[in-house]
Design a protein around this motif. Sequence first.
Motif, PDB file in Angstrom:
ATOM      1  N   ARG A  21     -35.677 -16.651 -19.070  1.00 26.20           N
ATOM      2  CA  ARG A  21     -35.158 -17.700 -19.965  1.00 26.20           C
ATOM      3  C   ARG A  21     -33.872 -17.246 -20.632  1.00 26.20           C
ATOM      4  O   ARG A  21     -32.877 -17.985 -20.675  1.00 26.20           O
ATOM      5  CB  ARG A  21     -36.203 -18.059 -21.021  1.00 26.20           C
ATOM      6  N   GLN A  22     -33.868 -16.018 -21.138  1.00 26.52           N
ATOM      7  CA  GLN A  22     -32.669 -15.478 -21.763  1.00 26.52           C
ATOM      8  C   GLN A  22     -31.532 -15.366 -20.749  1.00 26.52           C
ATOM      9  O   GLN A  22     -30.386 -15.730 -21.034  1.00 26.52           O
ATOM     10  CB  GLN A  22     -32.969 -14.109 -22.377  1.00 26.52           C
ATOM     11  N   PHE A  23     -31.843 -14.847 -19.575  1.00 24.60           N
ATOM     12  CA  PHE A  23     -30.823 -14.609 -18.549  1.00 24.60           C
ATOM     13  C   PHE A  23     -30.109 -15.897 -18.157  1.00 24.60           C
ATOM     14  O   PHE A  23     -28.873 -15.991 -18.221  1.00 24.60           O
ATOM     15  CB  PHE A  23     -31.492 -13.969 -17.334  1.00 24.60           C
ATOM     16  N   PHE A  24     -30.864 -16.920 -17.761  1.00 25.54           N
ATOM     17  CA  PHE A  24     -30.238 -18.158 -17.299  1.00 25.54           C
ATOM     18  C   PHE A  24     -29.597 -18.927 -18.450  1.00 25.54           C
ATOM     19  O   PHE A  24     -28.556 -19.577 -18.262  1.00 25.54           O
ATOM     20  CB  PHE A  24     -31.266 -19.011 -16.561  1.00 25.54           C
ATOM     21  N   SER A  25     -30.163 -18.850 -19.643  1.00 25.84           N
ATOM     22  CA  SER A  25     -29.546 -19.495 -20.802  1.00 25.84           C
ATOM     23  C   SER A  25     -28.211 -18.848 -21.137  1.00 25.84           C
ATOM     24  O   SER A  25     -27.230 -19.535 -21.440  1.00 25.84           O
ATOM     25  CB  SER A  25     -30.480 -19.432 -22.011  1.00 25.84           C
ATOM     26  N   ASN A  26     -28.167 -17.525 -21.098  1.00 26.29           N
ATOM     27  CA  ASN A  26     -26.916 -16.813 -21.376  1.00 26.29           C
ATOM     28  C   ASN A  26     -25.811 -17.237 -20.414  1.00 26.29           C
ATOM     29  O   ASN A  26     -24.660 -17.470 -20.813  1.00 26.29           O
ATOM     30  CB  ASN A  26     -27.127 -15.306 -21.254  1.00 26.29           C
TER      31      ASN A  26
END
Length: 352
Positions: free
Chosen positions: A322-327
């Motif tokens: 979630r963090q990776f793709f949101s970033n």
Amino acid sequence: MRLLIATDAWRPQINGVVRSLEYMAEMAPGFGAEVSFLTPERFRSFPMPTYPEIRLSVVAPGQVRRFIEAADPTHIHIATEGPIGLATRRACLKDGRAFTTSYHTRFPEYLSARMPIPEGLTYRFLRQFHNGGRAVMVSTPSLESELGARGFRNILRWTRGVDTTLFRPRRERIIDAPGPLFLFVGRVAVEKNIEAFLALDLPGTKLVVGDGPARAVLARKYPDVRFLGVLSGEELARIYASADVFVFPSLTDTFGIVLLEALASGLPIAAFPVTGPADVVGGSGCGVLGDDLRQGALAALDIPKTRCRAYGETFTWRESARQFFSNIAIACDTAPLTSETAGARPSVPAVA
């Protein structure tokens, strides 16, 4: 999102970078993303000097640009600062494509441990490399603070996860050796500071899982240590579950996925109070961090395995994804490409 990930670290290497990227690809459909990879599999390569287990790709810039055009990605992420990463960065800047990067490895410290290259020179190269993108992802708060002080810009957090179904406490112990069992998992190399663990006067048995350029020398020097070689999957998980304490002597890791694997397996941690262990273990009560690694390893024996397992379960690959793709979406979809962020090609430091 059609995401192209460019990485110099790839199979058959077994490390945290490769595992993280594989999990991101596995989780991608749940976040509306389609992932493709540009890896060393597409290029000729040669062994890295002083570290032949890692191969460096021979990359022509035109090859990379043609690959990017064929893949037609909406987003690009550069995971490593090697030949593939450099060529991808160059192509992105030339064609005006936005990209993000991630900082996985302390190359300045690794290089200075092997060759007479000043850390400041390598950090200058890395700063130029990462500041050319829209954002650089780091795994921990302390690393974010450290790189920010060194002039890195647009830093975003990307944590890591662990497969708690595979890595779990088990009743059976598959190691027939005097206990307690103290375990290290990782590359057997000078930059891992592994001898700080092997030289400890500890009861029971020390176990080492992994391989690397220092293994032969260390195996001869420490004949009482059990070197088990490279393990993965179920075999690795059973070794974790058989041990009593996980000892992590590294002073240079940016995170240490092995810490999460150990915690999920119910193992308390003994480590130095540095980036990685300090962020992962912190005040959780699941490890002992201090300058006396022997004292920490012995004290960790008293930490309940149930506490470690419960804490390990809080780190999930879904939250990491979630963090990776949101970033990536936030950085590349909202930030304009300026003359500053599209800076010049970083100059590679010369080897003295």
